[in-house]
Design an enzyme around this catalytic site. Structure first.
Site, mmCIF file in Angstrom:
data_model
loop_
_atom_site.group_PDB
_atom_site.id
_atom_site.type_symbol
_atom_site.label_atom_id
_atom_site.label_comp_id
_atom_site.label_asym_id
_atom_site.label_seq_id
_atom_site.Cartn_x
_atom_site.Cartn_y
_atom_site.Cartn_z
ATOM 1 N N GLY A 16 18.280 -14.475 48.685
ATOM 2 C CA GLY A 16 18.119 -13.058 48.339
ATOM 3 C C GLY A 16 18.068 -12.751 46.855
ATOM 4 O O GLY A 16 18.407 -11.640 46.432
ATOM 5 N N ASN A 18 15.387 -12.371 45.093
ATOM 6 C CA ASN A 18 14.366 -11.334 44.884
ATOM 7 C C ASN A 18 14.890 -9.963 45.306
ATOM 8 O O ASN A 18 14.622 -8.966 44.641
ATOM 9 C CB ASN A 18 13.069 -11.683 45.629
ATOM 10 C CG ASN A 18 12.210 -12.643 44.827
ATOM 11 O OD1 ASN A 18 11.572 -12.247 43.844
ATOM 12 N ND2 ASN A 18 12.219 -13.912 45.215
ATOM 13 N N ARG A 73 8.103 -13.355 70.033
ATOM 14 C CA ARG A 73 7.890 -13.024 68.610
ATOM 15 C C ARG A 73 7.569 -11.541 68.458
ATOM 16 O O ARG A 73 8.072 -10.882 67.561
ATOM 17 C CB ARG A 73 6.779 -13.879 68.024
ATOM 18 C CG ARG A 73 7.202 -15.346 67.863
ATOM 19 C CD ARG A 73 6.112 -16.181 67.237
ATOM 20 N NE ARG A 73 5.663 -15.622 65.976
ATOM 21 C CZ ARG A 73 4.376 -15.537 65.607
ATOM 22 N NH1 ARG A 73 3.422 -15.960 66.407
ATOM 23 N NH2 ARG A 73 4.055 -15.020 64.449
ATOM 24 N N ILE A 100 7.121 -15.658 60.512
ATOM 25 C CA ILE A 100 5.763 -15.126 60.363
ATOM 26 C C ILE A 100 5.676 -13.855 61.198
ATOM 27 O O ILE A 100 5.973 -13.870 62.398
ATOM 28 C CB ILE A 100 4.718 -16.167 60.823
ATOM 29 C CG1 ILE A 100 4.815 -17.402 59.911
ATOM 30 C CG2 ILE A 100 3.310 -15.568 60.779
ATOM 31 C CD1 ILE A 100 4.008 -18.579 60.393
ATOM 32 N N HIS A 117 5.222 -14.896 46.943
ATOM 33 C CA HIS A 117 4.998 -16.313 47.227
ATOM 34 C C HIS A 117 5.053 -17.105 45.919
ATOM 35 O O HIS A 117 4.464 -16.683 44.925
ATOM 36 C CB HIS A 117 3.638 -16.498 47.905
ATOM 37 C CG HIS A 117 3.376 -17.928 48.264
ATOM 38 N ND1 HIS A 117 4.015 -18.551 49.323
ATOM 39 C CD2 HIS A 117 2.600 -18.867 47.684
ATOM 40 C CE1 HIS A 117 3.616 -19.819 49.376
ATOM 41 N NE2 HIS A 117 2.763 -20.031 48.396
ATOM 42 N N THR A 149 -1.130 -9.565 55.662
ATOM 43 C CA THR A 149 -2.079 -9.383 56.758
ATOM 44 C C THR A 149 -1.819 -10.521 57.726
ATOM 45 O O THR A 149 -0.942 -11.360 57.475
ATOM 46 C CB THR A 149 -3.528 -9.472 56.237
ATOM 47 O OG1 THR A 149 -3.659 -10.679 55.490
ATOM 48 C CG2 THR A 149 -3.879 -8.283 55.357
ATOM 49 N N GLU A 182 9.091 -14.195 39.346
ATOM 50 C CA GLU A 182 9.118 -13.463 40.621
ATOM 51 C C GLU A 182 9.947 -12.193 40.469
ATOM 52 O O GLU A 182 9.559 -11.118 40.915
ATOM 53 C CB GLU A 182 9.717 -14.331 41.739
ATOM 54 C CG GLU A 182 8.881 -15.535 42.110
ATOM 55 C CD GLU A 182 9.472 -16.311 43.283
ATOM 56 O OE1 GLU A 182 10.140 -15.717 44.138
ATOM 57 O OE2 GLU A 182 9.255 -17.537 43.339
HETATM 58 C C1 GRF Z 1 11.126 -17.294 46.716
HETATM 59 O O1 GRF Z 1 10.715 -18.451 46.057
HETATM 60 C C2 GRF Z 1 9.949 -16.540 47.245
HETATM 61 O O2 GRF Z 1 8.822 -16.641 46.438
HETATM 62 C C3 GRF Z 1 9.692 -17.210 48.576
HETATM 63 O O3 GRF Z 1 10.964 -17.527 49.067
HETATM 64 C C4 GRF Z 1 11.893 -17.618 47.993
HETATM 65 C C5 GRF Z 1 12.972 -16.631 48.266
HETATM 66 O O4 GRF Z 1 14.009 -16.700 47.343
HETATM 67 N N1 GRF Z 1 8.929 -16.359 49.447
HETATM 68 P P1 GRF Z 1 15.148 -15.619 47.348
HETATM 69 O O5 GRF Z 1 15.764 -15.613 48.748
HETATM 70 O O6 GRF Z 1 14.516 -14.291 47.013
HETATM 71 O O7 GRF Z 1 16.112 -16.062 46.317
#
Ligand code: GRF
Length: 208
Positions: A16, A18, A73, A100, A117, A149, A182
């Site tokens: 987490g 991000n 799903r 997904i 990503h 998408t 990021e």
């Molecule tokens: C990040 O590298 C993001 O780009 C990818 O998964 C990772 C998540 O990291 N989709 P965090 O859980 O946000 O630390």
């Protein structure tokens, strides 16, 4: 009366960081949005703990009961959607969400689901993108925020940042420098959305 802030729902499965970057950007006034709810498919996701620490609603949705159903799903995604609706979420941000999403989900939030990503898409989609970049021998990699998408990591690109690969990089050292980027571009992309500056034309995201 102050303008209502964009209500963001974050889906995360792990660390987490991000999510934390989005929370921090909001708290320092760099991002005019609010996180309405954080949802995880993992009970011990650190992301849930981060949400709690910041007074954000956190929901663990156990995927286990859906596993053996033929429409499992989709049914799981409907359960996630119900929580998002309950919290009146307008934009969904996937942040290390290791599932997904199905068409049911995408149709409910068209061009209103973002993902981050750790590669310059369309290079290195899928898992372990940093290792893929090292194995391929690229000199520059980076990260991408895109709309979601159908298809993995294929949606229209909102923002990218380049990260040079260093001679002695490992997946871990590259990841660490990548994360710094990021954490910068994800809140920026959400702010662009909040400001109504993004429009999708085919594969292209126009920024006004
Ligand atoms: C990040 O590298 C993001 O780009 C990818 O998964 C990772 C998540 O990291 N989709 P965090 O859980 O946000 O630390």
């Amino acid at each position: 009366m102050p303008e209502a802030k964009l209500r963001v729902g974050v889906l995360a499965s792990g660390r987490g960081s991000n999510l934390q970057a989005i929370i921090d950007a909001i708290e320092v006034g760099k991002l005019a949005a609010r996180i309405a709810v954080v949802i995880s498919n993992k009970k011990d996701a650190q992301a849930l703990e981060r949400a709690r620490r910041h007074g954000v609603a956190d929901v663990f949705l156990d995927p286990a009961p859906y596993k053996d159903r033929p429409d499992g799903r989709e049914a799981y995604d409907r359960a996630v959607l119900a929580v998002l609706k309950e919290h009146e979420v307008e934009l969904v941000a996937l942040a290390g969400y290791m599932k997904i999403v199905t068409r049911v989900f995408i149709d409910a939030y068209p061009n209103r689901i973002m993902n981050i990503h750790p590669a310059l898409l369309p290079s290195f989609p899928g898992l372990k993108a940093q290792q893929q970049a090292l194995d391929w021998g690229v000199k520059v990699s980076g990260c991408t925020v895109h709309f979601v998408t159908e298809g993995v990591d294929t949606g229209p690109i909102i923002r990218q940042a380049a990260v040079p690969v260093q001679e002695n990089d490992t997946a871990e050292t590259l990841e660490a420098r990548m994360l710094a980027e990021e954490h910068r571009i994800y809140p920026e992309a959400i702010q662009l959305f909040a400001d109504g500056r993004l429009s999708v034309e085919g594969r292209r995201v126009r920024i006004r």
